[in-house]
Design a protein around this motif. Sequence first.
Motif, short mmCIF file in Angstrom:
data_model
loop_
_atom_site.label_atom_id
_atom_site.label_comp_id
_atom_site.label_asym_id
_atom_site.label_seq_id
_atom_site.Cartn_x
_atom_site.Cartn_y
_atom_site.Cartn_z
N GLY A 172 22.70 57.55 36.84
CA GLY A 172 23.44 56.66 37.66
C GLY A 172 22.51 55.48 38.29
O GLY A 172 21.17 55.22 37.67
N GLU A 173 22.92 54.57 39.10
CA GLU A 173 22.26 53.54 39.55
C GLU A 173 21.01 53.89 40.42
O GLU A 173 19.90 53.15 40.25
N ALA A 174 20.90 54.95 41.03
CA ALA A 174 19.72 55.14 41.75
C ALA A 174 18.76 55.63 40.81
O ALA A 174 17.40 55.00 40.97
N GLY A 175 18.89 56.43 39.67
CA GLY A 175 17.89 56.63 38.73
C GLY A 175 17.50 55.35 38.17
O GLY A 175 16.01 55.15 37.96
N MET A 176 18.31 54.60 37.70
CA MET A 176 17.84 53.36 37.09
C MET A 176 16.97 52.31 37.94
O MET A 176 16.00 51.55 37.51
N GLY A 177 17.21 52.78 39.32
CA GLY A 177 16.43 51.78 40.14
C GLY A 177 15.05 52.37 40.16
O GLY A 177 14.08 51.51 40.45
N ASN A 178 14.76 53.58 40.18
CA ASN A 178 13.56 54.24 40.09
C ASN A 178 12.86 53.86 38.76
O ASN A 178 11.66 53.54 38.94
N LEU A 179 13.46 53.57 37.85
CA LEU A 179 12.96 53.19 36.48
C LEU A 179 12.47 51.64 36.80
O LEU A 179 11.58 51.61 36.06
N LEU A 180 13.43 50.87 37.37
CA LEU A 180 12.84 49.45 37.17
C LEU A 180 11.77 49.40 38.30
O LEU A 180 11.00 48.39 38.08
N ARG A 181 11.65 50.28 39.53
CA ARG A 181 10.24 50.16 40.07
C ARG A 181 9.30 50.61 39.32
O ARG A 181 7.98 49.81 39.42
N GLY A 235 0.22 39.43 21.78
CA GLY A 235 1.07 40.49 21.79
C GLY A 235 0.86 41.53 22.82
O GLY A 235 1.64 41.92 23.56
N VAL A 236 -0.54 41.23 23.53
CA VAL A 236 -0.43 42.01 24.75
C VAL A 236 0.16 41.44 25.99
O VAL A 236 0.73 42.07 26.63
N THR A 237 0.18 40.21 26.04
CA THR A 237 1.00 39.58 27.07
C THR A 237 2.51 39.77 26.82
O THR A 237 3.09 39.77 27.90
N ALA A 238 2.82 40.23 25.63
CA ALA A 238 4.30 40.23 25.55
C ALA A 238 4.65 41.57 25.42
O ALA A 238 5.74 42.25 25.20
N LEU A 239 3.62 42.41 25.72
CA LEU A 239 3.92 44.08 25.54
C LEU A 239 4.94 44.49 26.66
O LEU A 239 5.77 45.38 26.22
N PRO A 240 5.33 43.96 27.77
CA PRO A 240 6.12 44.49 28.43
C PRO A 240 7.79 44.33 27.96
O PRO A 240 8.52 45.06 28.14
N ASN A 241 7.74 43.18 27.18
CA ASN A 241 9.21 43.12 26.38
C ASN A 241 9.31 44.18 25.49
O ASN A 241 10.57 44.21 25.05
N VAL A 242 8.22 44.88 25.28
CA VAL A 242 8.50 46.09 24.13
C VAL A 242 8.82 47.61 24.75
O VAL A 242 9.45 48.27 24.44
N LEU A 243 7.78 47.65 25.95
CA LEU A 243 7.91 48.76 26.52
C LEU A 243 8.93 49.06 27.54
O LEU A 243 9.49 50.13 27.50
N ASN A 244 9.47 47.99 28.14
CA ASN A 244 10.56 48.06 29.04
C ASN A 244 11.79 48.46 28.32
O ASN A 244 12.67 49.41 28.85
N PRO A 245 12.34 47.89 27.32
CA PRO A 245 13.48 48.47 26.57
C PRO A 245 13.22 49.88 26.16
O PRO A 245 14.21 50.54 26.13
N MET A 246 12.09 50.14 25.56
CA MET A 246 11.95 51.51 25.19
C MET A 246 12.08 52.75 26.20
O MET A 246 12.63 53.51 26.22
N LEU A 247 11.43 52.14 27.50
CA LEU A 247 11.61 53.19 28.67
C LEU A 247 13.20 53.30 29.18
O LEU A 247 13.67 54.29 29.25
N VAL A 248 13.84 52.10 28.98
CA VAL A 248 15.65 52.03 29.24
C VAL A 248 16.29 52.93 28.21
O VAL A 248 17.07 53.91 28.50
N ASN A 249 15.82 52.92 26.99
CA ASN A 249 16.41 53.55 25.95
C ASN A 249 16.22 55.20 26.20
O ASN A 249 16.98 56.09 26.01
N TYR A 305 18.84 58.13 27.21
CA TYR A 305 18.97 59.41 26.16
C TYR A 305 18.63 60.56 26.69
O TYR A 305 19.51 61.51 26.70
N LEU A 306 17.79 60.97 27.86
CA LEU A 306 17.26 61.96 28.43
C LEU A 306 18.10 62.25 29.81
O LEU A 306 18.63 63.11 30.11
N TRP A 307 18.69 61.13 30.38
CA TRP A 307 19.12 61.23 31.84
C TRP A 307 20.41 60.29 31.82
O TRP A 307 20.40 59.41 32.50
N PRO A 308 21.48 60.52 30.97
CA PRO A 308 22.74 59.49 30.76
C PRO A 308 23.51 59.63 32.07
O PRO A 308 24.19 58.58 32.14
N SER A 309 23.31 60.44 32.80
CA SER A 309 24.18 60.53 34.08
C SER A 309 23.42 60.17 35.41
O SER A 309 23.86 60.69 36.71
#
Length: 376
Positions: A248-257, A224-238, A242-246
């Motif tokens: 854009g691509e620059a904001g998503m780039g910061n999230l991916l970093r 479960g610990v090694t698979a944790l990113p597969n849970v946390l990453n979708p949560m962060l994206v969601n 929800y909080l910053w729908p607009s």
Amino acid sequence: MFNRGLWYREWRNMRWMLLGVAILFFLGITLGLVSDADRWQSQKDYYESSDFIAQQNEDPEFKTSEEEMKTSLTVAYLAVPMYTTFMDEEYQEYIPFMFFFQLDLFFTLIKISVFVLGVLAIIFERYTRGNRITVSLPYKRTHIVGVKLLLGIATITLSYIISMAIGLTYFLNHVPSEYIQFDMTKFWMDIVGGLFSFILIFLVAILIGLLIGSPIAALVIAFGVTALPNVLNPMLVNVYNYLWPSAGEAGMGNLLRFEDYLNVFSLFSFESASFGPVIFSFILSVFMVIIILILYKKQHIERSGYLFAFPWVKWPFLILFSIVIGVAMANLATTNTELSFVSYICWGIGSMIAVFILMLYLLRKMRGLFQGAKMN
């Protein structure tokens, strides 16, 4: 720490697993890169074949451009970023050559073997009551676990470096230099980050083995610990959407970093070319080693039959497990339906509470699954 008898004892206990890990590194990385070199050559031969040329002439509308062919043969990344935001402009339209060795079965077996190495070092010893013999030896506990750590980390490091060096040497010797255009920052980040990912998997297995007395529960938790990113990453994206729908691509780039810091357990999964996640991996590794040394020194062999090796582990474990499963359930709820932010939060909280109650019930009713059938 440097007592010859201690090193010999630990070597005898771990030697076959260490050898198995080294062999799997060779099969998964070296032979994987050899296969990638052959695949590159096959692709180039196909572009130069008479059948492909005839197909190009017969169907001009769907003709493969020279630029696309050249780009598909260009080796720019050891691990191609999934998002074009982190690619050079010349690779925005056509994807460069992709290495497949990290998707091979043997590469998956490397990750499993590294984890099992940590399991055998601690969990198996606890399960067989071998730790009762260990603590009676004339060595300090920190020295004993220190030798285990050094043997494991040294084997992983040497096997990784040698296998990668042999494989890349073969690949670079069989691919013409004009096609080699590595982004060197990303290349070295992937190389070093991959090494630390293997080390972290090994350390996680040892750390969990020190906290959990049952091998069954420890295996489940470590997975479960090694698979944790597969849970946390979708949560962060969601949450971000929800909080910053607009944003854009620059904001998503910061999230991916930021997500790169969560992907330290996921091999060759960094998106950006920043060394921040690699430095974080190193710091996390050092921190985990320190915690392992402390826990191994503080452990009590009379608790070997308990599910939790330390009494204080129970409630943090239940809370964290419930949070992770609750987040995973909330993420699943968004796959087929569009939920509002409030609904998403309610799904998560409701799932957490349900899982927490269920785990309390299981811990009481299913004691037979756990070593010694003792509970805290």
